[in-house]
Design an enzyme around this catalytic site. Structure first.
Site, PDB file in Angstrom:
ATOM      1  N   ASN A  23       1.833   4.059  10.396  1.00 16.91           N
ATOM      2  CA  ASN A  23       1.054   4.644  11.492  1.00 16.91           C
ATOM      3  C   ASN A  23       1.411   3.899  12.767  1.00 16.91           C
ATOM      4  O   ASN A  23       1.929   2.784  12.717  1.00 16.91           O
ATOM      5  CB  ASN A  23      -0.452   4.483  11.211  1.00 16.91           C
TER       6      ASN A  23
ATOM      7  N   HIS B  35      -7.066   5.016   6.689  1.00 21.84           N
ATOM      8  CA  HIS B  35      -6.413   4.473   5.486  1.00 21.84           C
ATOM      9  C   HIS B  35      -5.642   5.581   4.760  1.00 21.84           C
ATOM     10  O   HIS B  35      -4.556   5.344   4.227  1.00 21.84           O
ATOM     11  CB  HIS B  35      -7.466   3.832   4.578  1.00 21.84           C
TER      12      HIS B  35
ATOM     13  N   HIS C 201      -5.083  -9.373  -1.345  1.00 21.12           N
ATOM     14  CA  HIS C 201      -5.182  -9.554   0.104  1.00 21.12           C
ATOM     15  C   HIS C 201      -6.267 -10.572   0.433  1.00 21.12           C
ATOM     16  O   HIS C 201      -7.305 -10.612  -0.226  1.00 21.12           O
ATOM     17  CB  HIS C 201      -5.544  -8.230   0.782  1.00 21.12           C
TER      18      HIS C 201
ATOM     19  N   ALA D  38       2.688  -2.017   4.022  1.00 19.62           N
ATOM     20  CA  ALA D  38       2.445  -0.973   5.017  1.00 19.62           C
ATOM     21  C   ALA D  38       2.027  -1.686   6.292  1.00 19.62           C
ATOM     22  O   ALA D  38       1.311  -2.684   6.236  1.00 19.62           O
ATOM     23  CB  ALA D  38       1.325  -0.062   4.532  1.00 19.62           C
TER      24      ALA D  38
ATOM     25  N   TYR E 198      -8.218 -10.400   2.896  1.00 25.31           N
ATOM     26  CA  TYR E 198      -9.449  -9.709   3.328  1.00 25.31           C
ATOM     27  C   TYR E 198     -10.338  -9.287   2.172  1.00 25.31           C
ATOM     28  O   TYR E 198     -11.505  -8.961   2.361  1.00 25.31           O
ATOM     29  CB  TYR E 198      -9.132  -8.500   4.233  1.00 25.31           C
ATOM     30  N   GLU E 199      -9.782  -9.277   0.972  1.00 26.75           N
ATOM     31  CA  GLU E 199     -10.605  -8.914  -0.180  1.00 26.75           C
ATOM     32  C   GLU E 199     -11.564 -10.039  -0.555  1.00 26.75           C
ATOM     33  O   GLU E 199     -12.451  -9.834  -1.374  1.00 26.75           O
ATOM     34  CB  GLU E 199      -9.705  -8.575  -1.383  1.00 26.75           C
TER      35      GLU E 199
ATOM     36  N   SER F 106       0.820  -1.214   0.000  1.00 23.98           N
ATOM     37  CA  SER F 106       0.000   0.000   0.000  1.00 23.98           C
ATOM     38  C   SER F 106       0.846   1.252   0.000  1.00 23.98           C
ATOM     39  O   SER F 106       1.712   1.420   0.861  1.00 23.98           O
ATOM     40  CB  SER F 106      -0.882   0.063   1.253  1.00 23.98           C
TER      41      SER F 106
ATOM     42  N   MET G 121      -1.597  -6.893   7.322  1.00 27.72           N
ATOM     43  CA  MET G 121      -2.606  -7.816   6.780  1.00 27.72           C
ATOM     44  C   MET G 121      -2.110  -8.566   5.541  1.00 27.72           C
ATOM     45  O   MET G 121      -2.918  -8.989   4.717  1.00 27.72           O
ATOM     46  CB  MET G 121      -3.861  -7.024   6.397  1.00 27.72           C
ATOM     47  N   SER G 122      -0.812  -8.730   5.417  1.00 30.83           N
ATOM     48  CA  SER G 122      -0.304  -9.365   4.186  1.00 30.83           C
ATOM     49  C   SER G 122       1.041 -10.038   4.426  1.00 30.83           C
ATOM     50  O   SER G 122       1.399 -10.329   5.569  1.00 30.83           O
ATOM     51  CB  SER G 122      -0.159  -8.295   3.096  1.00 30.83           C
TER      52      SER G 122
ATOM     53  N   HIS H 225      -4.147   0.327  -4.599  1.00 25.90           N
ATOM     54  CA  HIS H 225      -3.425  -0.812  -5.150  1.00 25.90           C
ATOM     55  C   HIS H 225      -3.732  -0.920  -6.631  1.00 25.90           C
ATOM     56  O   HIS H 225      -4.875  -1.147  -7.011  1.00 25.90           O
ATOM     57  CB  HIS H 225      -3.874  -2.117  -4.494  1.00 25.90           C
TER      58      HIS H 225
HETATM   59  N1  HPA Z   1      -2.747  -2.533  11.335  1.00 22.15           N
HETATM   60  C1  HPA Z   1      -2.864  -3.466  10.373  1.00 22.15           C
HETATM   61  N2  HPA Z   1      -2.501  -3.272   9.129  1.00 22.15           N
HETATM   62  C2  HPA Z   1      -1.977  -2.067   8.812  1.00 22.15           C
HETATM   63  C3  HPA Z   1      -1.828  -1.048   9.754  1.00 22.15           C
HETATM   64  C4  HPA Z   1      -2.233  -1.303  11.103  1.00 22.15           C
HETATM   65  O1  HPA Z   1      -2.140  -0.449  12.003  1.00 22.15           O
HETATM   66  N3  HPA Z   1      -1.285   0.029   9.116  1.00 22.15           N
HETATM   67  C5  HPA Z   1      -1.108  -0.356   7.825  1.00 22.15           C
HETATM   68  N4  HPA Z   1      -1.525  -1.615   7.632  1.00 22.15           N
END
Ligand code: HPA
Length: 290
Positions: A247, A259, A82, A112, A84-85, A29, A223-224, A60
């Site tokens: 973050n 996001h 992903h 990310a 989650y998609e 990302s 998440m990846s 993406h």
């Molecule tokens: N948590 C999970 N996935 C992420 C985060 C997060 O804080 N930041 C970017 N991808």
């Protein structure tokens, strides 16, 4: 998604570029811009690639970009799939299977992630030295095709030590140069090593979950990456994985996670990140002697 399908896709890619590809990269990302700044030979939308799924998430793109970086033939997955998609996990890791069948021995994964440590501030890069898989799935579940690799792969060293050392050294040089040129007023390390924990998403974590992850020894959460790393390792590829800590994870700082913030940090770090990738590719080229 079986061996024959991966072979078909690999043949399709070979029909577009018949030199030996050396390194595959997966861009996370906010980091997809790298593919637009390499010397491109061809850019293939996922829709045109046999057996590929399509990317649905904002930020993406969905292209395989083939080109050269420092004269090394590379293939770049610009936009990953992903879990989650809603894809099957076998679809998520399918590109990695194809890279393996293309004879690629080196894989660079990027993503990310949220930072779980206050000492690793937003914008830091995290070199993944190990992972915790809390995704709730394992991409190797199911009938095993030995042509891909063993049924019970060892996971002691998923992330290649030599590549980690190369990335650390290059990051150190970049940090030194930035300080000497006055770009950074104080000397600032740009890369830390740590443990990445993968959850399925798509929600970010709760503060209680982040506290749990910290107790478990995680430095970053995302998440990846983990499914791809496991599959690549099973196939005998050397894996380098780098997170951009976009973050602070939930509850580590005040404030909520957006996001947009994730994407913004990716863009802010892009220059350093791309510089690092180029240097790492050059060093891998020397190391592997091609
Ligand atoms: N948590 C999970 N996935 C992420 C985060 C997060 O804080 N930041 C970017 N991808």
């Amino acid at each position: 998604m079986n061996y024959e399908m991966a072979q078909e896709t690999a043949s399709f890619i070979k029909s577009r570029f018949d030199e030996q590809l050396r390194i595959a990269l997966v861009l996370g990302s906010g980091l997809g811009g790298f593919a637009d700044r390499i010397q491109q030979v061809t850019k293939i939308p996922y829709e045109e690639i046999p057996h590929f799924a399509r990317s649905t998430v904002q930020g993406h793109a969905g292209f395989l970009v083939i080109g050269r970086v420092e004269n090394v033939p590379v293939i770049v997955q610009q936009g990953r799939f992903h879990y989650y998609e809603g894809y099957e996990i076998s679809q998520v890791v399918f590109p990695i299977r194809v890279f393996g069948l293309l004879g690629i021995k080196s894989l660079i994964l990027t993503n990310a992630a949220g930072s779980i440590r206050t000492s690793n501030r937003r914008g830091t890069l995290l070199l993944i030295r190990d992972h915790i898989n809390l995704m709730g799935v394992n991409p190797l579940r199911g009938v095993n095709d030995e042509r891909f690799g063993p049924r019970f792969p060892d996971m002691t060293e998923v992330y290649c030590r030599d590549y980690q050392n190369i990335a650390s050294e290059e990051a150190e040089k970049i940090a030194q140069e930035r300080f000497q040129k006055g770009i950074d007023k104080e000397f600032r390390r740009i890369l830390r090593r740590g443990v990445y924990c993968a959850l399925s998403g798509p929600t970010y974590e709760t503060p209680a979950e982040v506290r749990m992850l910290r107790l478990l020894g995680a430095d970053a959460v995302g998440m990846s990456t983990v499914p791809e790393a496991m599959v690549a390792h099973q196939m005998g590829m050397k894996v380098l994985a780098i997170s951009c800590l976009t973050n602070m994870a939930a509850g580590i700082d005040e404030g909520f996670i957006r996001h947009e913030e994730v994407m913004e940090t990716g863009a802010q770090v892009a220059e350093i990140f791309e510089q690092l990738l180029r240097r790492v590719i050059l060093r891998i080229k020397e190391f592997e002697n091609y």
